[in-house]
Design a protein around this motif. Structure first.
Motif, mmCIF file in Angstrom:
data_model
loop_
_atom_site.group_PDB
_atom_site.id
_atom_site.type_symbol
_atom_site.label_atom_id
_atom_site.label_comp_id
_atom_site.label_asym_id
_atom_site.label_seq_id
_atom_site.Cartn_x
_atom_site.Cartn_y
_atom_site.Cartn_z
ATOM 1 N N ASN A 30 84.474 -7.378 108.928
ATOM 2 C CA ASN A 30 83.091 -6.939 109.115
ATOM 3 C C ASN A 30 82.461 -6.319 107.868
ATOM 4 O O ASN A 30 81.312 -5.909 107.902
ATOM 5 N N GLY A 31 83.250 -6.190 106.777
ATOM 6 C CA GLY A 31 82.692 -5.595 105.581
ATOM 7 C C GLY A 31 83.766 -5.127 104.622
ATOM 8 O O GLY A 31 84.938 -5.508 104.722
ATOM 9 N N VAL A 32 83.362 -4.282 103.687
ATOM 10 C CA VAL A 32 84.273 -3.736 102.682
ATOM 11 C C VAL A 32 84.700 -2.347 103.132
ATOM 12 O O VAL A 32 83.854 -1.461 103.337
ATOM 13 N N MET A 33 86.003 -2.147 103.288
ATOM 14 C CA MET A 33 86.529 -0.860 103.740
ATOM 15 C C MET A 33 86.883 -0.002 102.531
ATOM 16 O O MET A 33 87.693 -0.393 101.687
ATOM 17 N N LEU A 34 86.257 1.172 102.466
ATOM 18 C CA LEU A 34 86.564 2.166 101.438
ATOM 19 C C LEU A 34 87.265 3.335 102.135
ATOM 20 O O LEU A 34 86.695 3.954 103.033
ATOM 21 N N THR A 35 88.489 3.623 101.726
ATOM 22 C CA THR A 35 89.293 4.648 102.405
ATOM 23 C C THR A 35 89.532 5.836 101.491
ATOM 24 O O THR A 35 90.181 5.701 100.443
ATOM 25 N N LEU A 36 89.009 6.989 101.883
ATOM 26 C CA LEU A 36 89.268 8.218 101.148
ATOM 27 C C LEU A 36 90.649 8.740 101.543
ATOM 28 O O LEU A 36 90.946 8.855 102.735
ATOM 29 N N ARG A 37 91.435 9.053 100.558
ATOM 30 C CA ARG A 37 92.760 9.632 100.807
ATOM 31 C C ARG A 37 92.858 10.951 100.041
ATOM 32 O O ARG A 37 92.649 10.992 98.831
ATOM 33 N N TYR A 38 93.187 12.014 100.772
ATOM 34 C CA TYR A 38 93.218 13.338 100.135
ATOM 35 C C TYR A 38 94.193 14.251 100.867
ATOM 36 O O TYR A 38 94.579 13.998 102.009
ATOM 37 N N LEU A 39 94.592 15.315 100.206
ATOM 38 C CA LEU A 39 95.484 16.308 100.797
ATOM 39 C C LEU A 39 94.669 17.429 101.426
ATOM 40 O O LEU A 39 93.648 17.851 100.887
ATOM 41 N N CYS A 40 95.153 17.925 102.567
ATOM 42 C CA CYS A 40 94.495 19.053 103.218
ATOM 43 C C CYS A 40 95.542 19.866 103.971
ATOM 44 O O CYS A 40 96.641 19.385 104.251
ATOM 45 N N HIS A 41 95.203 21.085 104.294
ATOM 46 C CA HIS A 41 96.089 21.913 105.107
ATOM 47 C C HIS A 41 96.101 21.356 106.530
ATOM 48 O O HIS A 41 95.065 20.913 107.040
ATOM 49 N N PRO A 42 97.252 21.351 107.193
ATOM 50 C CA PRO A 42 97.325 20.769 108.545
ATOM 51 C C PRO A 42 96.308 21.337 109.532
ATOM 52 O O PRO A 42 95.843 20.614 110.419
ATOM 53 N N LYS A 43 95.962 22.618 109.373
ATOM 54 C CA LYS A 43 95.074 23.243 110.341
ATOM 55 C C LYS A 43 93.598 23.161 109.943
ATOM 56 O O LYS A 43 92.734 23.697 110.625
ATOM 57 N N THR A 44 93.302 22.469 108.829
ATOM 58 C CA THR A 44 91.900 22.320 108.415
ATOM 59 C C THR A 44 91.517 20.842 108.300
ATOM 60 O O THR A 44 90.524 20.513 107.654
ATOM 61 N N ARG A 45 92.300 19.969 108.910
ATOM 62 C CA ARG A 45 92.033 18.534 108.772
ATOM 63 C C ARG A 45 90.663 18.158 109.326
ATOM 64 O O ARG A 45 89.904 17.406 108.715
ATOM 65 N N ARG A 46 90.318 18.711 110.489
ATOM 66 C CA ARG A 46 89.044 18.333 111.105
ATOM 67 C C ARG A 46 87.856 18.896 110.323
ATOM 68 O O ARG A 46 86.860 18.197 110.119
ATOM 69 N N THR A 47 87.969 20.138 109.884
ATOM 70 C CA THR A 47 86.845 20.745 109.160
ATOM 71 C C THR A 47 86.643 20.082 107.799
ATOM 72 O O THR A 47 85.498 19.895 107.357
ATOM 73 N N SER A 48 87.734 19.727 107.129
ATOM 74 C CA SER A 48 87.590 19.056 105.829
ATOM 75 C C SER A 48 86.991 17.668 106.008
ATOM 76 O O SER A 48 86.153 17.235 105.213
ATOM 77 N N GLU A 49 87.405 16.985 107.068
ATOM 78 C CA GLU A 49 86.861 15.653 107.340
ATOM 79 C C GLU A 49 85.377 15.731 107.677
ATOM 80 O O GLU A 49 84.583 14.894 107.232
ATOM 81 N N GLN A 50 84.997 16.738 108.448
ATOM 82 C CA GLN A 50 83.580 16.899 108.792
ATOM 83 C C GLN A 50 82.733 17.172 107.557
ATOM 84 O O GLN A 50 81.658 16.586 107.385
#
Length: 297
Positions: A246-266
């Motif tokens: 359906n298109g070109v997939m661009l995937t961001l890969r980064y390190l984060c603290h386990p308990k801040t995964r949702r906030t960093s993603e947001q």
């Protein structure tokens, strides 16, 4: 004193020797309890670290239990010929009747000695996933995450897991290796979009929003290498490019603290939405159906 002892014998039927054992057991328990409370008060006074206070409290409690058993058991086994006889009978009975509790107890010894997880760690074992709140003789307690919550956040439920489960199920520890985990955010743009510009924007978002979240990452990486030989040649945020149907997939890969995964993603996604909105040549891709009419072409 003898009158009281005689009265207890006549009313309750408890012999004089058993009265002594009961009184001695109560006295030993009270003395060790008082000493434990005094020692905890002295050691924990002024300490603010919750984890350190928990570890001290647990360690002193275990020593107290051990000392109590060490003193009380000889009081109650005088009728047996030897302590070895007592242990033999006890072991035989427990092995048959208390298989699961024994397994849980030895699993507790394994947990406190080998430390597959500690208080505060985020783990997954079997179908349970959450943050460790307590580790006791027969079970450990977790604050559950996920389940019906679509992210690594708490459900509010407490889960009690038998210690013996660590012998039959793999334990996934989010914190043990380096206290960071890899997260990925997939972003798909249309084939007609300027994907190079989109990729550049994603890299800028990572540099601005995500990289500052892992300021002490290098020291944590050193800890991981020392204990488990966790080795990465590159732990800077990056973007991978893949072609999908359906298109070109661009995937961001980064390190984060386990308990801040949702906030960093947001934080990253909101910045991406704002930046993509400014560019007409970048469009998000989604499943579409195109009809081709050969007679009109």
């Amino acid at each position: 004193m003898e009158k009281w002892s005689q009265w207890i014998y006549e009313v309750l039927g408890i012999g004089h020797s058993y009265q002594y054992k009961i009184i001695a057991t109560i006295v030993v328990g009270l003395v060790i309890y008082i000493l434990r409370r005094m020692l905890l008060h002295f050691i924990l006074k002024g300490k603010e670290d919750v984890k350190a206070k928990y570890n001290w409290s647990k360690s002193i409690s275990y020593v107290g239990y051990f000392l109590t058993m060490l003193v009380v058991i000889p009081i109650w086994i005088t009728e047996l010929e030897s302590f070895g006889t007592f242990l033999g009978l006890l072991t035989a009975g427990l092995a048959v009747a208390l298989k699961e509790p024994i397994s849980n107890f030895f699993a507790w010894i394994f947990i406190i000695s080998k430390k597959p997880f500690e208080m505060g760690d985020r783990i997954q074992i079997g179908n349970s996933e959450g943050d460790i709140l307590d580790i006791s003789f027969f079970q450990f307690t977790m604050l559950e995450i996920k389940n019906w919550v679509e992210a690594d956040q708490s459900t509010g439920r407490i889960v009690h897991v038998p210690n013996g489960l660590i012998f039959t199920h793999p334990v996934y520890n989010y914190n043990q290796a380096m206290n960071y985990i890899w997260n990925e955010i997939p972003v798909m743009v249309t084939f007609e979009s300027n994907w190079k510009k989109a990729k550049k924007i994603l890299l800028e978002v990572e540099e601005k929003k995500l990289k500052p979240l892992v300021s002490n990452m290098r020291s944590e990486m050193r800890k991981g290498r020392e204990k488990y030989y966790v080795h990465y040649t590159n732990f800077d945020p990056t973007v991978y490019t893949t072609i999908k149907k359906n298109g070109v997939m661009l995937t961001l890969r980064y390190l984060c603290h386990p308990k801040t995964r949702r906030t960093s993603e947001q934080a990253a996604i909101e910045e991406i939405l704002e930046q993509f909105y400014k560019h007409d040549d970048i469009q998000f891709a989604y499943p579409t159906t195109r009809f081709f009419d050969a007679s009109k072409e």
